[in-house]
Motif scaffolding. Structure first.
Motif, mmCIF file in Angstrom:
data_model
loop_
_atom_site.group_PDB
_atom_site.id
_atom_site.type_symbol
_atom_site.label_atom_id
_atom_site.label_comp_id
_atom_site.label_asym_id
_atom_site.label_seq_id
_atom_site.Cartn_x
_atom_site.Cartn_y
_atom_site.Cartn_z
ATOM 1 N N LYS A 1 34.559 53.594 41.613
ATOM 2 C CA LYS A 1 35.294 54.692 40.984
ATOM 3 C C LYS A 1 36.302 54.189 39.958
ATOM 4 N N GLU A 2 36.782 52.961 40.167
ATOM 5 C CA GLU A 2 37.783 52.399 39.268
ATOM 6 C C GLU A 2 37.674 50.876 39.360
ATOM 7 N N TYR A 3 37.859 50.223 38.218
ATOM 8 C CA TYR A 3 37.777 48.759 38.193
ATOM 9 C C TYR A 3 38.636 48.236 37.060
ATOM 10 N N ARG A 4 39.464 47.226 37.359
ATOM 11 C CA ARG A 4 40.278 46.565 36.338
ATOM 12 C C ARG A 4 40.298 45.070 36.627
ATOM 13 N N LEU A 5 39.966 44.281 35.623
ATOM 14 C CA LEU A 5 40.080 42.833 35.717
ATOM 15 C C LEU A 5 41.415 42.435 35.106
ATOM 16 N N ASP A 6 42.242 41.718 35.869
ATOM 17 C CA ASP A 6 43.539 41.252 35.391
ATOM 18 C C ASP A 6 43.451 39.737 35.257
ATOM 19 N N ARG A 7 43.122 39.272 34.055
ATOM 20 C CA ARG A 7 42.949 37.824 33.834
ATOM 21 C C ARG A 7 44.251 37.060 34.047
ATOM 22 N N ALA A 8 45.390 37.657 33.692
ATOM 23 C CA ALA A 8 46.682 36.981 33.855
ATOM 24 C C ALA A 8 46.969 36.697 35.329
ATOM 25 N N ARG A 9 46.596 37.608 36.192
ATOM 26 C CA ARG A 9 46.821 37.426 37.638
ATOM 27 C C ARG A 9 45.625 36.805 38.347
ATOM 28 N N SER A 10 44.552 36.584 37.622
ATOM 29 C CA SER A 10 43.306 36.047 38.190
ATOM 30 C C SER A 10 42.846 36.878 39.393
ATOM 31 N N GLU A 11 42.729 38.199 39.143
ATOM 32 C CA GLU A 11 42.256 39.097 40.194
ATOM 33 C C GLU A 11 41.642 40.338 39.559
ATOM 34 N N TYR A 12 40.889 41.051 40.370
ATOM 35 C CA TYR A 12 40.439 42.365 39.941
ATOM 36 C C TYR A 12 40.820 43.385 40.996
ATOM 37 N N PHE A 13 40.970 44.615 40.521
ATOM 38 C CA PHE A 13 41.216 45.760 41.386
ATOM 39 C C PHE A 13 39.957 46.601 41.338
ATOM 40 N N ILE A 14 39.494 47.037 42.494
ATOM 41 C CA ILE A 14 38.318 47.910 42.528
ATOM 42 C C ILE A 14 38.535 48.995 43.574
ATOM 43 N N LYS A 15 38.201 50.227 43.184
ATOM 44 C CA LYS A 15 38.209 51.355 44.124
ATOM 45 C C LYS A 15 36.759 51.747 44.336
ATOM 46 N N LEU A 16 36.315 51.654 45.576
ATOM 47 C CA LEU A 16 34.929 51.978 45.923
ATOM 48 C C LEU A 16 34.885 53.256 46.746
ATOM 49 N N GLU A 17 33.911 54.092 46.440
ATOM 50 C CA GLU A 17 33.678 55.285 47.248
ATOM 51 C C GLU A 17 32.369 55.085 47.999
ATOM 52 N N TYR A 18 32.427 55.312 49.298
ATOM 53 C CA TYR A 18 31.278 55.126 50.182
ATOM 54 C C TYR A 18 30.753 56.492 50.595
ATOM 55 N N PHE A 19 29.445 56.672 50.435
ATOM 56 C CA PHE A 19 28.774 57.896 50.875
ATOM 57 C C PHE A 19 27.743 57.491 51.928
ATOM 58 N N PHE A 20 27.884 58.033 53.119
ATOM 59 C CA PHE A 20 26.958 57.777 54.216
ATOM 60 C C PHE A 20 26.214 59.081 54.498
ATOM 61 N N TYR A 21 24.889 59.009 54.503
ATOM 62 C CA TYR A 21 24.070 60.210 54.720
ATOM 63 C C TYR A 21 23.191 60.036 55.950
ATOM 64 N N ASP A 22 23.113 61.092 56.736
ATOM 65 C CA ASP A 22 22.226 61.106 57.889
ATOM 66 C C ASP A 22 21.570 62.479 57.968
ATOM 67 N N VAL A 23 20.268 62.468 58.189
ATOM 68 C CA VAL A 23 19.562 63.732 58.377
ATOM 69 C C VAL A 23 19.821 64.187 59.806
ATOM 70 N N PHE A 24 20.490 65.324 59.924
ATOM 71 C CA PHE A 24 20.813 65.880 61.236
ATOM 72 C C PHE A 24 19.597 66.664 61.702
ATOM 73 N N GLY A 25 18.617 65.917 62.116
ATOM 74 C CA GLY A 25 17.362 66.505 62.545
ATOM 75 C C GLY A 25 16.691 65.573 63.525
ATOM 76 N N LEU A 26 15.506 65.941 63.926
ATOM 77 C CA LEU A 26 14.771 65.169 64.919
ATOM 78 C C LEU A 26 13.415 64.765 64.367
ATOM 79 N N ASP A 27 12.880 63.707 64.941
ATOM 80 C CA ASP A 27 11.501 63.353 64.631
ATOM 81 C C ASP A 27 10.713 63.286 65.942
#
Length: 194
Positions: A110-136
């Motif tokens: 969702k967001e990413y910034r590389l900070d070369r001066a600090r030798s780091e990156y910031f990253i915001k990740l969004e996780y989507f988990f899906y499950d079929v609420f059904g039976l087999d």
């Protein structure tokens, strides 16, 4: 006799989310492990050795997220801690029956910034988990009325399977979504490590 609308077969797939379920999922040890292993940064508490994960993919493209190709093969976590026979862990809180194995995971930056001066990156990740609420068919054999379980739940599983496969009711798709932020060190100057 006419059926009211709530009893008519639901043919369209629908997504279902719940704040309580999302809170429980975020705290679950298998989800926490997945979150850290999907990134696999040097400062992640858990890493997947020898596999290309998000951090390794960024490193390969010189930390340029726009050059990144999607990372695949991250696997899927499950809510299966505990014992079904002893009704412990996820088999006592409902997660083992209602979800158990998550079927699909999508991780979005969702967001990413590389900070070369600090030798780091910031990253915001969004996780989507899906499950079929059904039976087999396997669920019916294992947990249904003829599966050896002697309970009202087994009759309910059988009825649920019948609604889905004999009467055309579409299963719900459970969706869990949340974000996490990370600050990750990179080699000085932001270059690729050798």
């Amino acid at each position: 006799m006419t059926l009211s609308r709530e009893f008519e077969p639901q043919r369209a797939l629908r997504f279902w989310s719940d704040t309580g379920l999302t809170a429980d999922a975020q705290a679950h040890p298998n989800i926490t492990t997945f979150v850290h292993r999907a990134l696999s940064a040097p400062n992640s508490p858990e890493r997947t050795a020898g596999q290309v994960r998000i951090h390794q993919a960024l490193e390969k493209v010189g930390w340029d997220i726009n050059a990144l190709t999607p990372v695949t093969g991250l696997g899927v976590p499950a809510f299966n801690d505990g014992s079904p026979a002893l009704h412990t862990g996820d088999f006592s809180n409902g997660l083992g029956v209602m979800i158990n194995g998550i079927q699909h995971v999508i991780v979005v930056a969702k967001e990413y910034r590389l900070d070369r001066a600090r030798s780091e990156y910031f990253i915001k990740l969004e996780y989507f988990f899906y499950d079929v609420f059904g039976l087999d068919d396997d669920d019916l054999r294992e947990y249904g009325a003829d599966g050896g379980l002697d309970s009202n739940a087994s009759q309910g599983i059988t009825a649920w399977w019948q609604l889905q496969f004999q009467h055309g009711y579409a299963p719900l798709i459970t969706r869990i979504a949340f974000e996490r932020e990370f600050r990750v060190p990179v080699p000085p100057g932001g270059g690729t490590r050798r």
